[in-house]
Design a protein around this motif. Structure first.
Motif, PDB file in Angstrom:
ATOM      1  N   GLY A 198      -7.259  -4.587   3.259  1.00 29.45           N
ATOM      2  CA  GLY A 198      -7.475  -3.706   4.395  1.00 29.45           C
ATOM      3  C   GLY A 198      -6.314  -2.777   4.670  1.00 29.45           C
ATOM      4  N   ASP A 199      -5.160  -3.086   4.119  1.00 25.37           N
ATOM      5  CA  ASP A 199      -3.957  -2.268   4.301  1.00 25.37           C
ATOM      6  C   ASP A 199      -3.837  -1.291   3.129  1.00 25.37           C
ATOM      7  N   SER A 200      -3.583  -0.033   3.428  1.00 30.27           N
ATOM      8  CA  SER A 200      -3.540   0.992   2.372  1.00 30.27           C
ATOM      9  C   SER A 200      -2.418   0.749   1.358  1.00 30.27           C
ATOM     10  N   THR A 201      -1.296   0.224   1.803  1.00 30.84           N
ATOM     11  CA  THR A 201      -0.203  -0.058   0.863  1.00 30.84           C
ATOM     12  C   THR A 201      -0.594  -1.187  -0.086  1.00 30.84           C
ATOM     13  N   ARG A 202      -1.246  -2.209   0.449  1.00 28.84           N
ATOM     14  CA  ARG A 202      -1.688  -3.307  -0.422  1.00 28.84           C
ATOM     15  C   ARG A 202      -2.747  -2.828  -1.404  1.00 28.84           C
ATOM     16  N   ARG A 203      -3.628  -1.942  -0.964  1.00 26.73           N
ATOM     17  CA  ARG A 203      -4.615  -1.388  -1.899  1.00 26.73           C
ATOM     18  C   ARG A 203      -3.914  -0.602  -3.007  1.00 26.73           C
ATOM     19  N   ALA A 204      -2.886   0.160  -2.647  1.00 31.78           N
ATOM     20  CA  ALA A 204      -2.142   0.933  -3.643  1.00 31.78           C
ATOM     21  C   ALA A 204      -1.458  -0.004  -4.640  1.00 31.78           C
ATOM     22  N   ILE A 205      -0.883  -1.080  -4.155  1.00 36.64           N
ATOM     23  CA  ILE A 205      -0.249  -2.071  -5.035  1.00 36.64           C
ATOM     24  C   ILE A 205      -1.301  -2.690  -5.950  1.00 36.64           C
TER      25      ILE A 205
END
Length: 95
Positions: free
Chosen positions: A5-12
């Protein structure tokens, strides 16, 4: 799923889909610090989406095939329902 749900985690997650990477390399690709990347990796690891392994003096992070398979199975259930509903709607119109 909430881990993504977090954009940074999706990017990772997306970076790791390209292959295993150490924290420093991930941080270099994103506008966040290494400690922040480590915290995000911890969340992804706790969610079962990422695993890590020792590689000399560093840790390499990669997607967990079992976690990704579980995520895919979850979405496949919805996709299969949608396809079934679409098929039924088409068949109904043809009658």
């Amino acid at each position: 799923m909430s881990a993504l749900g977090d954009s940074t985690r999706r990017a990772i997650f997306e970076l790791l889909a390209e292959g295993p990477r150490p924290v420093g390399e991930i941080a270099h690709e994103l506008p966040v610090t290494r400690p922040a990347v480590s915290q995000h990796l911890k969340v992804l690891k706790e969610a079962g989406l990422v695993i890590d392994r020792q590689d000399g003096t560093r840790r390499l992070y990669q997607l967990n095939p079992d976690g990704v398979a579980a995520l895919r199975a979850y979405f496949d259930r919805f996709w299969n329902r949608a396809l079934t509903a679409f098929k039924e709607a088409v068949e109904k119109e043809e009658q």
